[in-house]
Design an enzyme around this catalytic site. Structure first.
Site: not given
Ligand code: NCD
Length: 314
Positions: A58-59, A88, A110, A139
């Site tokens: 999703r993100t 590396k 991320r 997040h």
């Molecule tokens: C979450 C995350 O990556 O922290 N997912 C997301 O971005 N919707 C939740 C998760 O991975 O459990």
């Protein structure tokens, strides 16, 4: 330049502004091809870099879709741990210094280690960094779309009973959401987890410093009876320590437990849902997790507009 690193940066006014934009962008996106052409002009000529060291559906895809729908170009590495020079041994600082020199308009990052987005921001001289999840840290953009979803359902963000459950020790979305709810008056938070998966002391201290009414319990049924929002999360198996049990027994939402919830409450989950919400719950009108995911697109469109607008103005 405006990095987005933590929900601590967000005020209720900031949320109002982002959400007003998100509502407009949602309307336009849904209105057909003419409006979509208008959207394409909003960030035409700009370019995003999406740099993901941890899995994401999703993100990453909603950020990239948001960018492209507004006319941006996107350069993306979805598995930077394996396919970038991190494999590396390059440090994140050096990677960011290099990307900063390619003059992207934003870097969406991320990473599996807490604090990495903040570290990246210290060496990025021209490019705003958006934290798309840093280990067990935060997040912030998920918390924005979570708040947007709550506001959509309840028309307010204050005086709510919010039950947050699951693996709260390792889940960054629960941490960011709890901190953001603390910005609004009268919210009561109930954390539901096994004791070994309890929310971190740092979050409890943060809430206490903001005089938020919160409690911890493992009694799901009691917590549900007057919940306005239930925010459920998965066990973060990839973050468990060696030898730790990976059972979520007792924390599975099924139609029986869900029947305890008031009619007006909503059930949220950042997704991915693994086995902690039974599929039969999906048909319940209170289940909002897929709508919640969809809201991420519009909230991220609004956020990109703001972050890029702010860096162009500076
Ligand atoms: C979450 C995350 O990556 O922290 N997912 C997301 O971005 N919707 C939740 C998760 O991975 O459990």
């Amino acid at each position: 330049m405006q990095h987005v690193l933590s929900v601590e940066q967000f005020s209720p006014t900031y949320l109002d502004e982002v959400f007003a934009d998100a509502v407009e962008l949602r309307q336009r996106e849904l209105a057909g091809i003419e409006e979509r052409r208008w959207l394409q002009e909003q960030l035409a000529g700009r370019q995003a870099c999406s740099l993901f060291y941890e899995p994401s559906t999703r993100t990453r895809l909603s950020f990239e879709a948001a960018a492209e729908k507004m006319g941006m170009g996107v350069v993306s590495t979805e598995n930077a741990l394996t396919f970038s020079s991190a494999a590396k041994g390059e440090t994140i600082e050096d990677t960011i210094r290099v990307l900063d020199g390619y003059h992207f308009d934003v870097i969406v990052l991320r990473h599996h280690e807490e604090g990495t987005a903040a570290k990246a921001a210290t060496v990025s001289e021209h490019t705003p960094i958006i934290n798309a999840g840093d280990g067990k840290g935060e997040h912030p953009t998920q918390a924005l779309l979570d708040m947007f979803t709550i506001r959509d359902a309840h028309q307010r963000l204050d005086n709510l009973n919010v039950v947050i459950g699951g693996d709260l020790r390792n889940g960054r979305t629960a941490r960011s959401l709890a901190k953001l709810l603390a910005e609004y008056r009268g919210n009561k938070l109930t954390f539901v987890s096994l004791p070994e998966f309890a929310i971190g002391e740092d979050i409890k201290q943060y809430l206490a410093s903001k005089h938020v009414n919160f409690s911890q319990t493992d009694a799901v049924e009691d917590a549900f009876r007057n919940a306005d929002v239930v925010y459920w999360t998965r066990l973060q198996r990839e973050r468990l320590q060696d030898g730790e049990s990976d059972t979520v027994k007792g924390f599975v939402l099924d139609p029986g437990v869900v029947s305890l919830l008031p009619e007006t409450s909503i059930i949220m989950h950042p997704l991915p849902r693994v086995d902690e919400i039974a599929p039969e719950v999906d048909a319940d009108p209170r289940a909002r997790y897929f709508q919640q995911a969809s809201n991420g697109l519009y909230v991220r469109m609004a956020l990109l507009k703001r972050v890029i607008g702010a860096s162009e103005a500076s």
